[in-house]
Design a protein around this motif. Structure first.
Motif, short mmCIF file in Angstrom:
data_model
loop_
_atom_site.label_atom_id
_atom_site.label_comp_id
_atom_site.label_asym_id
_atom_site.label_seq_id
_atom_site.Cartn_x
_atom_site.Cartn_y
_atom_site.Cartn_z
N GLU A 1 0.81 -1.22 0.00
CA GLU A 1 0.00 0.00 0.00
C GLU A 1 0.84 1.27 0.00
N LYS A 2 2.01 1.21 -0.65
CA LYS A 2 2.82 2.41 -0.82
C LYS A 2 2.27 3.31 -1.90
N ASP A 3 1.33 2.79 -2.70
CA ASP A 3 0.68 3.61 -3.72
C ASP A 3 -0.35 4.55 -3.13
N ARG A 4 -0.63 4.44 -1.84
CA ARG A 4 -1.62 5.29 -1.18
C ARG A 4 -0.99 6.33 -0.27
N ASP A 5 0.32 6.50 -0.36
CA ASP A 5 1.03 7.45 0.50
C ASP A 5 0.96 8.88 0.00
N GLY A 6 0.40 9.12 -1.17
CA GLY A 6 0.31 10.46 -1.72
C GLY A 6 1.09 10.58 -3.02
N CYS A 7 1.25 11.82 -3.46
CA CYS A 7 1.90 12.11 -4.73
C CYS A 7 3.39 11.71 -4.67
N PRO A 8 3.86 10.87 -5.60
CA PRO A 8 5.25 10.39 -5.55
C PRO A 8 6.26 11.25 -6.33
N LYS A 9 5.86 12.42 -6.82
CA LYS A 9 6.76 13.25 -7.65
C LYS A 9 7.93 13.75 -6.81
N ILE A 10 9.13 13.66 -7.37
CA ILE A 10 10.34 14.16 -6.71
C ILE A 10 10.36 15.68 -6.86
N VAL A 11 10.48 16.41 -5.73
CA VAL A 11 10.39 17.87 -5.79
C VAL A 11 11.73 18.58 -5.70
N ASN A 12 12.80 17.92 -5.26
CA ASN A 12 14.11 18.57 -5.23
C ASN A 12 15.07 17.89 -6.18
N LEU A 13 16.19 18.53 -6.45
CA LEU A 13 17.17 18.00 -7.40
C LEU A 13 18.01 16.88 -6.82
N GLY A 14 18.44 17.01 -5.59
CA GLY A 14 19.35 16.05 -5.01
C GLY A 14 20.78 16.55 -5.09
N SER A 15 21.60 16.08 -4.18
CA SER A 15 22.97 16.60 -4.08
C SER A 15 23.83 16.20 -5.26
N SER A 16 23.61 15.02 -5.83
CA SER A 16 24.49 14.58 -6.93
C SER A 16 24.29 15.44 -8.18
N LYS A 17 23.04 15.80 -8.51
CA LYS A 17 22.80 16.66 -9.67
C LYS A 17 23.29 18.08 -9.41
N THR A 18 23.11 18.56 -8.18
CA THR A 18 23.57 19.90 -7.84
C THR A 18 25.10 19.98 -7.92
N ASP A 19 25.77 18.97 -7.38
CA ASP A 19 27.23 18.93 -7.44
C ASP A 19 27.72 18.88 -8.87
N LEU A 20 27.04 18.11 -9.72
CA LEU A 20 27.42 18.02 -11.13
C LEU A 20 27.30 19.38 -11.82
N PHE A 21 26.24 20.13 -11.50
CA PHE A 21 26.04 21.44 -12.09
C PHE A 21 27.19 22.38 -11.75
N TYR A 22 27.56 22.45 -10.46
CA TYR A 22 28.62 23.37 -10.05
C TYR A 22 29.99 22.89 -10.50
N GLU A 23 30.17 21.57 -10.62
CA GLU A 23 31.43 21.03 -11.11
C GLU A 23 31.62 21.41 -12.58
N ARG A 24 30.56 21.30 -13.39
CA ARG A 24 30.64 21.68 -14.80
C ARG A 24 30.88 23.18 -14.94
N LYS A 25 30.24 23.96 -14.08
CA LYS A 25 30.38 25.41 -14.13
C LYS A 25 31.81 25.82 -13.79
N LYS A 26 32.42 25.11 -12.84
CA LYS A 26 33.78 25.43 -12.42
C LYS A 26 34.78 25.22 -13.54
N PHE A 27 34.61 24.15 -14.31
CA PHE A 27 35.53 23.84 -15.39
C PHE A 27 35.14 24.47 -16.72
N GLY A 28 33.98 25.10 -16.77
CA GLY A 28 33.58 25.79 -17.98
C GLY A 28 33.01 24.93 -19.08
N PHE A 29 32.51 23.71 -18.74
CA PHE A 29 31.89 22.85 -19.73
C PHE A 29 30.52 23.37 -20.12
N LYS A 30 30.23 23.31 -21.38
CA LYS A 30 28.92 23.73 -21.88
C LYS A 30 28.13 22.51 -22.32
#
Length: 110
Positions: A79-108
């Motif tokens: 009955e985990k399908d009855r816990d409410g909306c399952p949409k992920i609302v935040n990015l997470g640390s791995s995606k955030t770290d990847l964004f700043y790592e790419r920005k630091k090295f200047g990758f486009k």
């Protein structure tokens, strides 16, 4: 996705009539436990997660959705399908770290 990444937060508001979608990369995956086995119950998401530019987006990663999302048989049985909306609302640390790592090295993005 949320099972393997504990820093991801789900919406968990009362689900509405909107059907959750998944992208090509997440297709066939259970929204809760990432299982590819026996998809059973259709995912319903809240109206806020399906409003405006979020409409038709992947429940797990936010990419454009191509097919409907399903819960697996074990999550439905637990009955985990009855816990409410399952949409992920935040990015997470791995995606955030990847964004700043790419920005630091200047990758486009291509």
């Amino acid at each position: 996705m949320s099972k393997h990444h504990p820093d991801l937060i789900m919406c968990r508001k009362q689900a509405g009539i909107a059907i959750g979608r998944v992208c090509e990369k997440c297709d066939g995956k259970c929204v809760i436990c990432d299982s590819y086995v026996r998809p059973v119950t259709l995912v319903r998401i809240c109206d806020e997660c399906n409003y405006g530019s979020f409409q038709g987006r992947c429940v797990i990663c936010g990419s454009p959705g191509v097919s409907d999302a399903y819960y697996c048989a074990n999550c439905t049985r637990a009955e985990k399908d009855r816990d409410g909306c399952p949409k992920i609302v935040n990015l997470g640390s791995s995606k955030t770290d990847l964004f700043y790592e790419r920005k630091k090295f200047g990758f486009k993005k291509r």
